[in-house]
Enzyme design. Structure first.
Site, PDB file in Angstrom:
ATOM      1  N   LYS A 156     -39.885 -15.812 -22.515  1.00 51.77           N
ATOM      2  CA  LYS A 156     -38.728 -15.479 -22.056  1.00 51.77           C
ATOM      3  C   LYS A 156     -38.620 -15.137 -20.245  1.00 51.77           C
ATOM      4  O   LYS A 156     -39.805 -14.460 -20.229  1.00 51.77           O
ATOM      5  CB  LYS A 156     -37.674 -14.322 -23.011  1.00 51.77           C
ATOM      6  CG  LYS A 156     -37.124 -13.660 -22.316  1.00 51.77           C
ATOM      7  CD  LYS A 156     -36.344 -12.778 -22.830  1.00 51.77           C
ATOM      8  CE  LYS A 156     -35.220 -12.319 -21.663  1.00 51.77           C
ATOM      9  NZ  LYS A 156     -34.503 -10.522 -22.507  1.00 51.77           N
TER      10      LYS A 156
ATOM     11  N   ASP B  71     -32.174  -9.226 -15.505  1.00 51.72           N
ATOM     12  CA  ASP B  71     -31.326  -8.682 -16.859  1.00 51.72           C
ATOM     13  C   ASP B  71     -30.500  -7.494 -16.111  1.00 51.72           C
ATOM     14  O   ASP B  71     -30.374  -6.320 -16.078  1.00 51.72           O
ATOM     15  CB  ASP B  71     -31.572  -8.894 -17.771  1.00 51.72           C
ATOM     16  CG  ASP B  71     -30.409  -8.599 -18.976  1.00 51.72           C
ATOM     17  OD1 ASP B  71     -29.569  -9.136 -18.783  1.00 51.72           O
ATOM     18  OD2 ASP B  71     -31.563  -8.019 -20.216  1.00 51.72           O
TER      19      ASP B  71
ATOM     20  N   LYS C  38     -25.323  -3.679 -17.833  1.00 50.06           N
ATOM     21  CA  LYS C  38     -25.767  -2.647 -17.998  1.00 50.06           C
ATOM     22  C   LYS C  38     -25.387  -1.165 -17.413  1.00 50.06           C
ATOM     23  O   LYS C  38     -24.656  -2.167 -16.216  1.00 50.06           O
ATOM     24  CB  LYS C  38     -27.705  -2.911 -17.488  1.00 50.06           C
ATOM     25  CG  LYS C  38     -28.485  -3.731 -18.997  1.00 50.06           C
ATOM     26  CD  LYS C  38     -29.877  -3.260 -19.193  1.00 50.06           C
ATOM     27  CE  LYS C  38     -29.925  -4.877 -19.986  1.00 50.06           C
ATOM     28  NZ  LYS C  38     -30.503  -4.182 -21.490  1.00 50.06           N
TER      29      LYS C  38
ATOM     30  N   ASP D 297     -37.837  -8.422 -17.055  1.00 44.56           N
ATOM     31  CA  ASP D 297     -37.426  -8.760 -18.206  1.00 44.56           C
ATOM     32  C   ASP D 297     -38.049 -10.530 -18.173  1.00 44.56           C
ATOM     33  O   ASP D 297     -37.691 -10.850 -18.714  1.00 44.56           O
ATOM     34  CB  ASP D 297     -35.705  -9.039 -18.868  1.00 44.56           C
ATOM     35  CG  ASP D 297     -35.405  -9.030 -19.573  1.00 44.56           C
ATOM     36  OD1 ASP D 297     -36.290  -8.975 -20.498  1.00 44.56           O
ATOM     37  OD2 ASP D 297     -34.277  -9.214 -19.463  1.00 44.56           O
TER      38      ASP D 297
ATOM     39  N   ASP E   4     -25.425  -9.820 -23.275  1.00 43.24           N
ATOM     40  CA  ASP E   4     -26.460  -8.917 -22.757  1.00 43.24           C
ATOM     41  C   ASP E   4     -27.605  -9.127 -23.815  1.00 43.24           C
ATOM     42  O   ASP E   4     -29.110  -9.288 -23.532  1.00 43.24           O
ATOM     43  CB  ASP E   4     -26.708  -7.320 -22.789  1.00 43.24           C
ATOM     44  CG  ASP E   4     -27.931  -6.869 -21.686  1.00 43.24           C
ATOM     45  OD1 ASP E   4     -28.869  -6.443 -21.703  1.00 43.24           O
ATOM     46  OD2 ASP E   4     -27.585  -5.064 -21.822  1.00 43.24           O
TER      47      ASP E   4
ATOM     48  N   GLU F 277     -29.219 -12.235 -24.017  1.00 35.88           N
ATOM     49  CA  GLU F 277     -30.095 -13.170 -23.817  1.00 35.88           C
ATOM     50  C   GLU F 277     -31.136 -13.526 -23.841  1.00 35.88           C
ATOM     51  O   GLU F 277     -31.066 -15.149 -23.788  1.00 35.88           O
ATOM     52  CB  GLU F 277     -29.376 -12.784 -22.073  1.00 35.88           C
ATOM     53  CG  GLU F 277     -30.330 -13.039 -21.042  1.00 35.88           C
ATOM     54  CD  GLU F 277     -30.857 -11.715 -21.230  1.00 35.88           C
ATOM     55  OE1 GLU F 277     -29.920 -10.749 -22.159  1.00 35.88           O
ATOM     56  OE2 GLU F 277     -32.073 -11.107 -20.705  1.00 35.88           O
TER      57      GLU F 277
ATOM     58  N   ARG G  38     -32.676 -14.295 -26.402  1.00 35.74           N
ATOM     59  CA  ARG G  38     -32.382 -14.959 -28.119  1.00 35.74           C
ATOM     60  C   ARG G  38     -31.753 -16.400 -27.298  1.00 35.74           C
ATOM     61  O   ARG G  38     -31.853 -16.876 -28.317  1.00 35.74           O
ATOM     62  CB  ARG G  38     -31.718 -14.090 -29.208  1.00 35.74           C
ATOM     63  CG  ARG G  38     -29.949 -13.608 -28.937  1.00 35.74           C
ATOM     64  CD  ARG G  38     -30.031 -12.413 -29.805  1.00 35.74           C
ATOM     65  NE  ARG G  38     -30.730 -11.875 -29.460  1.00 35.74           N
ATOM     66  CZ  ARG G  38     -30.655  -9.982 -29.625  1.00 35.74           C
ATOM     67  NH1 ARG G  38     -29.592  -9.913 -30.903  1.00 35.74           N
ATOM     68  NH2 ARG G  38     -31.754  -8.948 -29.514  1.00 35.74           N
TER      69      ARG G  38
HETATM   70  N1  BES Z   1     -34.345  -7.030 -21.954  1.00 36.01           N
HETATM   71  C1  BES Z   1     -33.887  -6.723 -22.472  1.00 36.01           C
HETATM   72  C2  BES Z   1     -34.295  -5.966 -23.882  1.00 36.01           C
HETATM   73  C3  BES Z   1     -34.650  -4.960 -23.244  1.00 36.01           C
HETATM   74  C4  BES Z   1     -34.203  -3.654 -23.054  1.00 36.01           C
HETATM   75  C5  BES Z   1     -36.639  -4.692 -22.578  1.00 36.01           C
HETATM   76  C6  BES Z   1     -35.840  -2.426 -22.177  1.00 36.01           C
HETATM   77  C7  BES Z   1     -37.022  -3.812 -21.971  1.00 36.01           C
HETATM   78  C8  BES Z   1     -36.869  -2.287 -22.436  1.00 36.01           C
HETATM   79  C9  BES Z   1     -32.501  -7.836 -23.358  1.00 36.01           C
HETATM   80  O1  BES Z   1     -31.904  -8.550 -22.917  1.00 36.01           O
HETATM   81  C10 BES Z   1     -31.441  -6.440 -24.224  1.00 36.01           C
HETATM   82  O2  BES Z   1     -30.426  -6.071 -22.812  1.00 36.01           O
HETATM   83  N2  BES Z   1     -30.684  -6.514 -25.041  1.00 36.01           N
HETATM   84  C11 BES Z   1     -29.988  -5.393 -25.596  1.00 36.01           C
HETATM   85  C12 BES Z   1     -29.721  -6.461 -27.164  1.00 36.01           C
HETATM   86  C13 BES Z   1     -28.520  -5.596 -27.529  1.00 36.01           C
HETATM   87  C14 BES Z   1     -27.005  -5.836 -26.689  1.00 36.01           C
HETATM   88  C15 BES Z   1     -28.570  -6.610 -28.950  1.00 36.01           C
HETATM   89  C16 BES Z   1     -30.785  -4.318 -25.712  1.00 36.01           C
HETATM   90  O3  BES Z   1     -31.619  -3.774 -26.303  1.00 36.01           O
HETATM   91  O4  BES Z   1     -30.033  -3.294 -25.754  1.00 36.01           O
HETATM   92 ZN    ZN Z   2     -33.138  -9.281 -21.329  1.00 35.60          ZN
HETATM   93 MN    MN Z   3     -30.518  -8.652 -21.682  1.00 34.58          MN
END
Ligand code: BES
Ligand code: ZN
Ligand code: MN
Length: 501
Positions: free
Chosen positions: A265, A270, A277, A288, A347, A349, A351
Site C-alpha cells: 500500500k 492520507d 481525519k 501511509d 478514509d 482507502e 483496502r
Molecule cells: N492509514 C489509515 C490507518 C492508520 C491509522 C495507519 C493510524 C497508521 C496509523 C487508514 O487508511 C485508515 O484511515 N483507516 C481507518 C479505517 C476506518 C475508516 C474503517 C481507521 O483505521 O480509522
Molecule cells: Zn490509509
Molecule cells: Mn485512511
C-alpha cells in the site's frame, strides 16, 4: 556509516569495543586488553552495576597504557543464549553508546565464545548489521550544522577478527539488507510534498541499476484495466497515481519459475479524503506508504544480494485528498475484478487501492505466493501496539513461514483470524460489498476480509503494519526514532529461507 574489517590489534586512537559475558566474564579480547591496561577492565567490573548483561554497556575513559580514547565494554549476556539477534542488539547498543559519547572512529573486537555455536565470521557480520541499522538518521532537512540529540557520530566502525575477508563475505548480504532498510526508511521519512506518487516512481526506476526490471502503469492504463477502486481514491488529488511493478528474476532455472509477489500500500499521504481525519496528528499520515516502502526496500535487498529466486514487487501509489472532485461517501466503484464496492468511508482507502493491486497481481503475474504489507487500520495499533505486526492468511504453511521469518529476523508477526462470520459484515445493501464493517468492532479483520475477496486461490498473507511503520520512541537500538523500514528484513528472510534454490 562505513563498516570495515581488519585483523585484531589495539588501535592507537578512537574507541575499542569488546564483549563481556554474563557474570562479568571477560572475552579473550577483553582479557588481552585488561592485561595491556594493568587491569583497568577488572577494576571497572569489580564494582558498579555493569555485569555483562545483554544490551548494557560501560565506558572506560582514557585507559592507562593505550593510546585510545576509551574501551567500551558491551554486555553479551549468557554464552549459551547468544544468537544472531543478540549479536545485532549488541552492535546496536554499542553504536548508540558511542554516539552519546560523540565518538567518530571505533573498532569492535569479535571473539569466538565457548558455548556459542555461531561462526566467528557470522558473529562479526551480525554485530556490524545491528550497528549499521542503528546508525540510521534522517537529517537532510536540517540546514543548521549543529548536530541534534541522539545523532550518530561514528563514521567508521572496524570489525576486528582473525579472518577479516571471511567476515566481510558474511557481511555482504547483511549490507545489502541494511541498504534496503535504509531506502525504505528514507522513503517513509520524506514528507508528502516531496515523495508523491510520481517522485517514488522515479526512485523505483533507479532499481534498474541493480538488475530490477521496472514497469509502470499510469492512470490511463489503470482506467483501461477497470481499476475503479484505486482510481476512486486518487480522484480527489492533483497528483497522478501509479502502479509500479519491479521484477527480480534470479531463479537458477531461468524465468520459468512463478514469482513470489510482494505487494505494498503506497498512499503517499492520507488525509482521509471527504471523510477527513482530525487535524491533530494528521502529519503522521505521510507514512501511509510504509507498505510500499517496505516492498521497494525489500526488492533492493533481494536484488542487491542476487537472491536465487524470482520475486516481483508491486506497489499502488496514490494520494488520498478531499478536493471538489473527490469521491463521496456512498459512491459505488467497479473494481478490476468486476466486483462493486460501496465506499461508506473514504478514509478506508487502503483496502480500495489493494483490491485492484492484489487482483492485478494475482491474475496477471500469477505468483506462487503473494504477501502484502499495508498500514491498513488504526485498529491494528490498538490490537498489537508497536512491537508485533498482525498477519492474516488463507494458507497455513505460508503463515507459518512468515512467523518463522519473523522470529529469525526480529520483525515479529502474530496471526489473527479470517472467518465467514466477519466476511458477512462487509456485505452491502446496494453493491457487492462496502469498505467498512457494520460497527467499529474487529476493524483490522474487516479490512483483511475485504482484501481476501480479491486474492482468489492464490496463497496469500496480509501484514497490517499500521503500528510498525513509524517508531515514536526509538527504544529499539536497531530502529532509531521515526521511519522503521519494517518488513524489509522480514521479507528478505522469508525469501532466503523458503523460496531460493
Ligand atoms: N492509514 C489509515 C490507518 C492508520 C491509522 C495507519 C493510524 C497508521 C496509523 C487508514 O487508511 C485508515 O484511515 N483507516 C481507518 C479505517 C476506518 C475508516 C474503517 C481507521 O483505521 O480509522
Ligand atoms: Zn490509509
Ligand atoms: Mn485512511
Amino acid at each position: 556509516m562505513k563498516i570495515a574489517f581488519a585483523t585484531p590489534g589495539h588501535p592507537d586512537s578512537g574507541s575499542l569495543a569488546v564483549g563481556i559475558l554474563a557474570d562479568r566474564v571477560l572475552t579473550e579480547s577483553a582479557q588481552a586488553l585488561d592485561a595491556a591496561t594493568d587491569g583497568a577492565i577488572s577494576r571497572a567490573l569489580s564494582g558498579g552495576k555493569f555485569e555483562g548483561k545483554k544490551n548494557t554497556t560501560l565506558s572506560i575513559e582514557a585507559p592507562h597504557g593505550l593510546g585510545i580514547a576509551r574501551i567500551l565494554l558491551v554486555g553479551l549476556g549468557a554464552a549459551d543464549e547468544i544468537d544472531d539477534l543478540r549479536l545485532q542488539a549488541a552492535g546496536g547498543a554499542a553504536l548508540r553508546a558511542l554516539g552519546r559519547l560523540g565518538e567518530v572512529t571505533a573498532a569492535f573486537a569479535v571473539d569466538a565464545i565457548d558455548g556459542c555455536n555461531i561462526a566467528l565470521d557470522q558473529m562479526a557480520a551480525e554485530i556490524a548489521f545491528g550497528a549499521q541499522l542503528g546508525s540510521y538518521r534522517f537529517a537532510k532537512y536540517r540546514t543548521k550544522t549543529e548536530s541534534g540529540a541522539g545523532d550518530t557520530t561514528v563514521e567508521t566502525l572496524t570489525m576486528l577478527t582473525v579472518a577479516p575477508e571471511a567476515a566481510e563475505a558474511a557481511w555482504a548480504p547483511r549490507a545489502r539488507s541494511a541498504e534496503g532498510v535504509f531506502l525504505a526508511r528514507d522513503l517513509v521519512s520524506e514528507p508528502g510534498n516531496v515523495k508523491f506518487p510520481a517522485a517514488i516512481v522515479e526512485d523505483i526506476k533507479g532499481l534498474a541499476d541493480i538488475g530490477v526490471d521496472v514497469e509502470i502503469l499510469d492512470q490511463a492504463k489503470m482506467a483501461e484495466l477497470g481499476m475503479g477502486a484505486m482510481l476512486g481514491v486518487s480522484q480527489g488529488s492533483r497528483k497522478a497515481p501509479y502502479i509500479a511493478i519491479m521484477r527480480w528474476n534470479g531463479a537458477p532455472d531461468g524465468a520459468e519459475q512463478a514469482p513470489v509477489a510482494l505487494v505494498g500500500k503506497g498512499v503517499t499521504f492520507d488525509t482521509g479524503g471527504i471523510s477527513l481525519k482530525p487535524a491533530g496528528g494528521m502529519e503522521e499520515m505521510k507514512y501511509d506508504m510504509g507498505g510500499a516502502g517496505a516492498v521497494i526496500g525489500a526488492m533492493k535487498a533481494i536484488a542487491g544480494r542476487a537472491a536465487r529466486a524470482n520475486v516481483v514487487g508491486v506497489v499502488g501509489l496514490v494520494e488520498n485528498m478531499p478536493d471538489g472532485d473527490a469521491q463521496r461517501p456512498g459512491d459505488v466503484v467497479y473494481t478490476m475484478s468486476g466486483q462493486t464496492i460501496e465506499v461508506i468511508n473514504t478514509d478506508a482507502e487502503g483496502r480500495l487501492v489493494l483490491a485492484d493491486v492484489l487482483y492485478y497481481t494475482q491474475t496477471v503475474l500469477k505468483p506462487r505466493a503473494m504477501i502484502n504489507l499495508a498500514t491498513l487500520t488504526g485498529a491494528m495499533v490498538v490490537t498489537l501496539g508497536t512491537h508485533i505486526a498482525g498477519i492474516f492468511a488463507n494458507d497455513d504453511v505460508l503463515a507459518e513461514q512468515l512467523q518463522d521469518a519473523g522470529a529469525a529476523s526480529g520483525e515479529n508477526v502474530w496471526r489473527l483470524p479470517l472467518d465467514a462470520r466477519y466476511d458477512k459484515e462487509i456485505n452491502s445493501d446496494i453493491a457487492d460489498m462496502k469498505n467498512v464493517g457494520k460497527s467499529r468492532e474487529a476493524g483490522s479483520i474487516a479490512g483483511a476480509q475485504l482484501l481476501q475477496r480479491f486474492v482468489g486461490d492464490t496463497r496469500w498473507v496480509h501484514i497490517d503494519i499500521a503500528g510498525m511503520a513509524w517508531m515514536k520512541r526509538g527504544d529499539d537500538p536497531l530502529v532509531p526514532k521515526g521511519a522503521a523500514g519494517f518488513g524489509v528484513r522480514l521479507l528478505d528472510r522469508l525469501v532466503a529461507d523458503n523460496f531460493e534454490g
